[in-house]
Structures are given as structure tokens and as C-alpha cells.
Design a protein around this motif. Structure first.
Motif, PDB file in Angstrom:
ATOM      1  N   ALA A  66     -31.896  89.325  17.276  1.00 11.72           N
ATOM      2  CA  ALA A  66     -33.424  89.942  16.946  1.00 11.72           C
ATOM      3  C   ALA A  66     -33.529  90.964  15.714  1.00 11.72           C
ATOM      4  O   ALA A  66     -32.917  92.046  16.427  1.00 11.72           O
ATOM      5  CB  ALA A  66     -34.611  90.153  18.134  1.00 11.72           C
ATOM      6  N   GLY A  67     -34.030  91.190  14.514  1.00 15.14           N
ATOM      7  CA  GLY A  67     -33.600  91.296  13.820  1.00 15.14           C
ATOM      8  C   GLY A  67     -31.969  91.321  12.994  1.00 15.14           C
ATOM      9  O   GLY A  67     -30.935  92.016  12.898  1.00 15.14           O
ATOM     10  N   CYS A  68     -31.933  89.983  12.731  1.00 13.85           N
ATOM     11  CA  CYS A  68     -30.563  89.614  12.527  1.00 13.85           C
ATOM     12  C   CYS A  68     -30.096  89.880  10.986  1.00 13.85           C
ATOM     13  O   CYS A  68     -28.564  89.404  10.731  1.00 13.85           O
ATOM     14  CB  CYS A  68     -30.070  88.475  12.902  1.00 13.85           C
ATOM     15  SG  CYS A  68     -31.134  87.081  11.515  1.00 13.85           S
ATOM     16  N   SER A  99     -30.263  93.102  19.830  1.00 17.65           N
ATOM     17  CA  SER A  99     -31.354  93.514  18.592  1.00 17.65           C
ATOM     18  C   SER A  99     -30.163  94.953  18.207  1.00 17.65           C
ATOM     19  O   SER A  99     -30.178  96.053  19.235  1.00 17.65           O
ATOM     20  CB  SER A  99     -32.495  94.177  19.050  1.00 17.65           C
ATOM     21  OG  SER A  99     -33.183  94.268  17.679  1.00 17.65           O
ATOM     22  N   ASN A 100     -29.500  95.394  16.945  1.00 18.93           N
ATOM     23  CA  ASN A 100     -29.202  96.048  16.778  1.00 18.93           C
ATOM     24  C   ASN A 100     -29.745  96.690  15.338  1.00 18.93           C
ATOM     25  O   ASN A 100     -30.054  95.792  14.413  1.00 18.93           O
ATOM     26  CB  ASN A 100     -27.447  95.570  16.555  1.00 18.93           C
ATOM     27  CG  ASN A 100     -26.261  96.879  15.788  1.00 18.93           C
ATOM     28  OD1 ASN A 100     -26.885  97.630  16.743  1.00 18.93           O
ATOM     29  ND2 ASN A 100     -25.780  96.258  15.095  1.00 18.93           N
ATOM     30  N   GLY A 101     -29.992  98.089  15.493  1.00 16.28           N
ATOM     31  CA  GLY A 101     -30.348  98.845  14.261  1.00 16.28           C
ATOM     32  C   GLY A 101     -31.919  97.928  13.956  1.00 16.28           C
ATOM     33  O   GLY A 101     -32.313  98.352  12.310  1.00 16.28           O
ATOM     34  N   GLY A 118     -18.361  90.540   5.945  1.00 18.42           N
ATOM     35  CA  GLY A 118     -19.963  89.953   5.589  1.00 18.42           C
ATOM     36  C   GLY A 118     -21.017  91.381   6.926  1.00 18.42           C
ATOM     37  O   GLY A 118     -22.121  90.331   6.703  1.00 18.42           O
ATOM     38  N   TYR A 119     -20.217  91.998   6.654  1.00 19.84           N
ATOM     39  CA  TYR A 119     -21.799  92.945   7.632  1.00 19.84           C
ATOM     40  C   TYR A 119     -21.270  94.470   7.000  1.00 19.84           C
ATOM     41  O   TYR A 119     -20.370  94.718   6.345  1.00 19.84           O
ATOM     42  CB  TYR A 119     -21.023  93.250   9.132  1.00 19.84           C
ATOM     43  CG  TYR A 119     -22.047  94.299  10.260  1.00 19.84           C
ATOM     44  CD1 TYR A 119     -22.481  92.263  10.724  1.00 19.84           C
ATOM     45  CD2 TYR A 119     -21.627  95.069  10.610  1.00 19.84           C
ATOM     46  CE1 TYR A 119     -24.062  92.588  11.889  1.00 19.84           C
ATOM     47  CE2 TYR A 119     -22.885  95.551  11.967  1.00 19.84           C
ATOM     48  CZ  TYR A 119     -24.039  94.419  11.639  1.00 19.84           C
ATOM     49  OH  TYR A 119     -24.551  94.475  12.791  1.00 19.84           O
ATOM     50  N   GLY A 120     -22.467  95.454   7.084  1.00 21.02           N
ATOM     51  CA  GLY A 120     -23.275  96.102   5.908  1.00 21.02           C
ATOM     52  C   GLY A 120     -22.387  97.591   6.479  1.00 21.02           C
ATOM     53  O   GLY A 120     -21.514  97.431   6.870  1.00 21.02           O
ATOM     54  N   THR A 180     -33.335  86.134  14.441  1.00 21.18           N
ATOM     55  CA  THR A 180     -34.863  86.437  13.442  1.00 21.18           C
ATOM     56  C   THR A 180     -34.964  87.390  12.883  1.00 21.18           C
ATOM     57  O   THR A 180     -34.067  88.587  13.257  1.00 21.18           O
ATOM     58  CB  THR A 180     -35.555  86.159  14.658  1.00 21.18           C
ATOM     59  OG1 THR A 180     -35.768  87.031  15.880  1.00 21.18           O
ATOM     60  CG2 THR A 180     -36.595  85.335  15.507  1.00 21.18           C
ATOM     61  N   ASP A 181     -35.761  87.527  12.116  1.00 24.16           N
ATOM     62  CA  ASP A 181     -35.959  88.700  11.591  1.00 24.16           C
ATOM     63  C   ASP A 181     -37.212  88.370  10.379  1.00 24.16           C
ATOM     64  O   ASP A 181     -37.753  87.365   9.971  1.00 24.16           O
ATOM     65  CB  ASP A 181     -34.696  88.483  10.192  1.00 24.16           C
ATOM     66  CG  ASP A 181     -34.667  90.820   8.788  1.00 24.16           C
ATOM     67  OD1 ASP A 181     -33.238  90.868  10.463  1.00 24.16           O
ATOM     68  OD2 ASP A 181     -35.411  90.508   8.778  1.00 24.16           O
ATOM     69  N   ARG A 182     -37.782  89.900  10.093  1.00 24.45           N
ATOM     70  CA  ARG A 182     -39.106  90.204   9.486  1.00 24.45           C
ATOM     71  C   ARG A 182     -39.028  89.923   8.088  1.00 24.45           C
ATOM     72  O   ARG A 182     -39.391  89.190   7.577  1.00 24.45           O
ATOM     73  CB  ARG A 182     -39.795  91.135   9.271  1.00 24.45           C
ATOM     74  CG  ARG A 182     -40.988  91.615   9.439  1.00 24.45           C
ATOM     75  CD  ARG A 182     -41.609  92.655   9.915  1.00 24.45           C
ATOM     76  NE  ARG A 182     -40.976  93.883   8.421  1.00 24.45           N
ATOM     77  CZ  ARG A 182     -41.182  95.144   9.345  1.00 24.45           C
ATOM     78  NH1 ARG A 182     -42.414  95.426  10.261  1.00 24.45           N
ATOM     79  NH2 ARG A 182     -40.311  96.590   8.361  1.00 24.45           N
TER      80      ARG A 182
HETATM   81  C1  LIG Z   1     -30.579  98.054   9.509  1.00 21.09           C
HETATM   82  S1  LIG Z   1     -30.668  96.200   9.710  1.00 21.09           S
HETATM   83  C2  LIG Z   1     -29.455  95.817  10.859  1.00 21.09           C
HETATM   84  C3  LIG Z   1     -29.517  94.163  10.686  1.00 21.09           C
HETATM   85  C4  LIG Z   1     -28.507  93.504  11.678  1.00 21.09           C
HETATM   86  N1  LIG Z   1     -28.934  93.410  13.117  1.00 21.09           N
HETATM   87  C5  LIG Z   1     -27.130  94.370  11.908  1.00 21.09           C
HETATM   88  O1  LIG Z   1     -26.840  95.173  13.026  1.00 21.09           O
HETATM   89  O2  LIG Z   1     -26.602  94.309  10.803  1.00 21.09           O
HETATM   90  C6  LIG Z   1     -32.571  96.115  10.257  1.00 21.09           C
HETATM   91  C7  LIG Z   1     -32.845  94.882  10.097  1.00 21.09           C
HETATM   92  O3  LIG Z   1     -33.834  95.021  10.766  1.00 21.09           O
HETATM   93  C8  LIG Z   1     -34.993  94.000  10.191  1.00 21.09           C
HETATM   94  N2  LIG Z   1     -36.185  94.173  10.670  1.00 21.09           N
HETATM   95  C9  LIG Z   1     -37.188  95.551  10.705  1.00 21.09           C
HETATM   96  N3  LIG Z   1     -38.588  96.183  10.946  1.00 21.09           N
HETATM   97  C10 LIG Z   1     -38.389  94.500  11.889  1.00 21.09           C
HETATM   98  C11 LIG Z   1     -39.372  93.976  12.433  1.00 21.09           C
HETATM   99  N4  LIG Z   1     -40.015  94.571  12.751  1.00 21.09           N
HETATM  100  N5  LIG Z   1     -39.058  92.559  12.759  1.00 21.09           N
HETATM  101  C12 LIG Z   1     -38.505  92.354  12.635  1.00 21.09           C
HETATM  102  N6  LIG Z   1     -37.456  92.384  11.887  1.00 21.09           N
HETATM  103  C13 LIG Z   1     -37.106  93.864  11.225  1.00 21.09           C
HETATM  104  C14 LIG Z   1     -34.948  94.530   8.738  1.00 21.09           C
HETATM  105  O4  LIG Z   1     -35.168  93.470   7.850  1.00 21.09           O
HETATM  106  C15 LIG Z   1     -33.081  94.194   8.648  1.00 21.09           C
HETATM  107  O5  LIG Z   1     -33.185  93.780   8.433  1.00 21.09           O
END
Ligand SMILES: C[S@@+](CC[C@H](N)C(=O)[O-])C[C@H]1O[C@@H](n2cnc3c(N)ncnc32)[C@H](O)[C@@H]1O
Length: 248
Positions: free
Chosen positions: A56-58, A117-119, A26-28, A78-80
Motif C-alpha cells: 500500500a503506497g507502492c 506500507s513503507n514511507g 529500482g528503489y529510491g 496501490t498508490d495515490r
Molecule cells: C516515500 S514514497 C514510498 C514508496 C514505496 N512504498 C517505497 O517504499 O519506495 C511515498 C508514497 O506514498 C504515496 N502516498 C502518499 N500519500 C498517499 C495516500 N494517502 N494514499 C496512497 N498513497 C499515498 C506516494 O504517492 C508515494 O508513492
């Protein structure tokens, strides 16, 4: 925007790619990445004794679901992205998740034991990334873990084709930015660059000691090995452990 988000999360050929169609557990990203993140989060939860977590940014919420199920943490994500959040909210326990910019989190000070907060911050301009570090620190009670793409990736095939990432920074540069963010808020927080290879990770310590950070990193490397992730002892490990001992 909706089409962009769908392609970002589901189309494995869409830069920066390696997401969606390539999902593992389930993870990219790429096969073998989930055990690394799993080992880091499980070890931080164990050492800190945390009960609550903000991711944060899930994204689509895979890590948040793992943390609820396997670590028994109460987790909000949370995510945008409306698209990603729709997925995150449909997962077990996902109803606590909400849409929010990482620079403006709708939570009280010290609201979560741990913040993760990852990536995410790698996609922001430097000023916004510093605001995000202020926010992540503000809502964390014990510590915040912030990991981003490694600086060297800028020169890889990934970096050459990725028009989304803004910040390719070393752990030391993230630590410096976090220190500045904490000073601006007058926040009692100690940022610590972590020695992991292949990513730029820092831990923002509020009510945790550097010696606990050292234990967390050691435990996580052991766990990565047990989980079959490629985890050699980081070359910077000894210097990191010595610093933690000095600063504890
Ligand atoms: C590479 S994905 C990482 C997702 C998750 N943290 C993971 O490790 O699989 C980047 C995520 O950051 C979110 N994102 C980017 N900019 C953001 C912001 N300013 N606030 C909240 N989320 C943001 C994107 O929508 C996306 O879901």
C-alpha cells in the motif's frame, strides 16, 4: 499535479529528495536501503508462510516486483499517484495494481496474507494516519508491516528541508495510534513496535504470534548482514525479544 509527481519521483534535488535519480536496484532513497527493506520483507514472508501481499503506497512498484520475482508472492500494489502507479503497472505482474488512497482500500477484509506500507503514512495528518492503520489492518489476514521515517529525522537536514512529511513519530507512538485504530474497529489485532534503528516500524499482528515477530526481526538482521547492509544489533533488541516472549 502531474508535474509535481514527476519531480517528486524523478528529481533527486526535489524535497524530500534522495529519490528517482538516486535509485538503487529500482528503489529510491539512498544506496544500501533496498537490502534493508528486502531483508525485512523476505523474513516476514518466510516466518508467516504468506502467499499474497498488498504493498500500500507502492510508489513505482520496485518492491512489489522484487516480492513477485524473488519471494514468489502474488502482489497487488496501490498508490495515490497516477504517475507512480503507471510505472508500477508496467512492471511484470503489475496489472493487479490499482490507484487507491491508503485510507480507503478497495479490498475485502482479510484479503491479503500480508500488508506492507513503507514511507507512506508519514505524509498524512494524524487523523488520516489512524484511518489508514484501520484500513491496513482490516485487509490483512496475518499481519501488516508499517514503516515510516524515524522521529529524529525531524531535526536532520532532511527534516529541515522536507515540507511534505507530517508525522515524525517514534515506533511507540505509532504503536499507540495503531492500538487505538484496532480498538475503534473492534479488530483482534496486536500492534508491536519494532526495534529497527533508522526508521519507525511496527507490525500489526492478526494471525501471527509475537514470538514469530521476534523470529522475523532476528532473521531480518541476519539477512541484512548477508546482503551487506549496515546492520548492527539494535540497542532495543533485548527488550523487544523479552516483550515478545512475555506476550506469546
Ligand atoms: C516515500 S514514497 C514510498 C514508496 C514505496 N512504498 C517505497 O517504499 O519506495 C511515498 C508514497 O506514498 C504515496 N502516498 C502518499 N500519500 C498517499 C495516500 N494517502 N494514499 C496512497 N498513497 C499515498 C506516494 O504517492 C508515494 O508513492
Amino acid at each position: 499535479m502531474a508535474e509535481f509527481e514527476r519531480r517528486y519521483f524523478e528529481d533527486p534535488h526535489f524535497p524530500p529528495g534522495l529519490k528517482g535519480g538516486d535509485e538503487v536496484a529500482g528503489y529510491g532513497y539512498y544506496p544500501g536501503y533496498f537490502p534493508i527493506v528486502e531483508a525485512q520483507l523476505a523474513s516476514l514472508a518466510e516466518v508467516s508462510g504468506a502467499r499474497t501481499l498488498l504493498d500500500a503506497g507502492c510508489g513505482k512498484g520496485a518492491l512489489a516486483e522484487y516480492a513477485r520475482r524473488a519471494l514468489h508472492l502474488k502482489v497487488a500494489g496501490t498508490d495515490r499517484s497516477v504517475y507512480a502507479l503507471g510505472h508500477a503497472r508496467r512492471r511484470a505482474g503489475g496489472e493487479l495494481s490499482c490507484r487507491a488512497d491508503v485510507c480507503r482500500l478497495p479490498f475485502r477484509d482479510d484479503g491479503f496474507d500480508l500488508v506492507w506500507s513503507n514511507g507512506v503514512l508519514q505524509y498524512l495528518e494524524a487523523g488520516a494516519a489512524e484511518e489508514a492503520l484501520e484500513e491496513l489492518t482490516r485487509v490483512a489476514r496475518l499481519a501488516a508491516f508499517v514503516s515510516n521515517i524515524a522521529a529524529v529525522e525531524r531535526y536532520s537536514d532532511w527534516g529541515k528541508h522536507d515540507s511534505l512529511t507530517r508525522l515524525y513519530l517514534t515506533p511507540g507512538a505509532w504503536e499507540g495510534m495503531a492500538r487505538h485504530a484496532c480498538q475503534k474497529r473492534g479488530e483482534a489485532c496486536r500492534p508491536l513496535a519494532l526495534p529497527y534503528e533508522g526508521e519507525s516500524a511496527i507490525l500489526l499482528l492478526k494471525a501471527m504470534r509475537p514470538s514469530q515477530a521476534a523470529r522475523m526481526v532476528e532473521l531480518s538482521i541476519e539477512r541484512m548482514r548477508r546482503l551487506g547492509a549496515p546492520a548492527r544489533r539494535p540497542p532495543r533488541m533485548e527488550r523487544f525479544l523479552a516483550r515478545c516472549a512475555r506476550e506469546s
